[in-house]
Design a protein around this motif. Structure first.
Motif, mmCIF file in Angstrom:
data_model
loop_
_atom_site.group_PDB
_atom_site.id
_atom_site.type_symbol
_atom_site.label_atom_id
_atom_site.label_comp_id
_atom_site.label_asym_id
_atom_site.label_seq_id
_atom_site.Cartn_x
_atom_site.Cartn_y
_atom_site.Cartn_z
ATOM 1 N N THR A 1 0.835 -1.196 0.000
ATOM 2 C CA THR A 1 0.000 0.000 0.000
ATOM 3 C C THR A 1 0.876 1.255 0.000
ATOM 4 O O THR A 1 2.079 1.193 0.273
ATOM 5 C CB THR A 1 -0.911 0.039 1.229
ATOM 6 N N ASP B 1 -8.374 0.118 3.494
ATOM 7 C CA ASP B 1 -8.463 0.678 2.141
ATOM 8 C C ASP B 1 -7.913 2.100 2.085
ATOM 9 O O ASP B 1 -7.440 2.544 1.032
ATOM 10 C CB ASP B 1 -9.915 0.675 1.649
ATOM 11 N N ASN C 1 -4.281 3.076 0.721
ATOM 12 C CA ASN C 1 -3.922 3.200 -0.685
ATOM 13 C C ASN C 1 -4.420 4.491 -1.313
ATOM 14 O O ASN C 1 -4.386 4.636 -2.531
ATOM 15 C CB ASN C 1 -4.463 2.015 -1.486
#
Length: 270
Positions: free
Chosen positions: A102, A165, A168
């Motif tokens: 990431t 999430d 990223n």
């Protein structure tokens, strides 16, 4: 001394024994290189043995077969296996382009590399460090901001929770990095508990909670004023910015207005 890249004939590089390419990955890299060029050079030893970048080299050989001499030369870094600084540079470059890491994890690797070169024994200049990584200036400073402003507790909260999430999203990580660590953790808590879709939404709720009622009422009244009409060019610019950042136009307008209001207050209010 930190070295920059040079070029080498793709057929003069010795491949590791038994190496077998993943054809799908080679095709993906070939398409990307054809469209965007080679972003990260491969690494070779002084005797032309390949150290890193096997699939990138295979992609260049594929492109040479299909498109000709434009892909006969490939950008390389010559790395002495006994040179720890070059090996660290190589390892960091590989991680910054690793598809399974990431942005937040890449920033951690970037920070280790940057701090070693910037504050270590040799104390390299920031511009010299930038030239070794083959990333854009914008990416370099974005990674630096994320690495320096998001501490361990915040990174752990993001990476080890339902908020992963977020790791990223460069725009959201940069937005979060503008706050102190205590506020960052509060914003993440708001995002998790209230189901906010973005950091921008969570930070707005955080700011509203932190405001005094009178301040909030005055700001909301002003923002709802019918006199706040944007001309056509400004509306178009706002729409483009919203499309680029993925932030809603109303959210962007509020952020722009609040930042501008703060600057005006600093300038005119004594």
């Amino acid at each position: 001394m930190l070295e920059t890249k040079q070029e080498m004939d793709i057929f003069s590089i010795r491949l590791p024994q038994g190496a077998s390419p993943d054809e799908a990955r080679v095709q993906f890299l070939a398409d990307s290189i054809r469209e965007n060029g080679l972003i990260s050079p491969i690494a070779v030893s002084p005797d032309n043995a390949l150290l890193a970048g096997f699939h990138r080299l295979m992609a260049f050989q594929k492109l040479y077969q299909e498109d000709g001499d434009d892909y006969r030369q490939i950008a390389v870094r010559v790395v002495d296996k006994g040179d720890s600084s070059h090996l660290q540079q190589l390892e960091t470059s590989e991680k910054l382009f690793h598809p399974q890491l990431t942005i937040l994890e890449k920033a951690e690797h970037f920070k280790e590399y940057f701090n070693e070169l910037k504050y270590g024994q040799n104390r390299h200049k920031t511009t010299a460090i930038f030239r070794t990584l083959d990333i854009s200036r914008r990416t370099f400073f974005n990674l630096r901001a994320i690495a320096e402003r998001l501490g361990g507790p915040v990174r752990e909260r993001i990476l080890n929770s339902e908020l992963r999430d977020l790791a990223n999203s460069t725009p959201q990580l940069l937005a979060l990095s503008k706050y102190d660590e205590a506020s960052q953790l509060e914003i993440l808590e708001i995002m998790a508990k209230q189901g906010c879709g973005t950091i921008f939404e969570a930070s707005r709720l955080f700011q509203e909670q932190a405001e005094q009622p009178a301040q909030r009422k005055a700001r909301q009244k002003f923002l709802k004023s019918p006199s706040l009409k944007l001309d056509k060019d400004l509306r178009q610019d706002l729409a483009k910015l919203a499309q680029t950042t993925g932030i809603g136009q109303n959210e962007l307008f509020n952020e722009i207005f609040e930042a501008g209001l703060e600057l005006m207050q600093q300038k005119y209010v004594q």
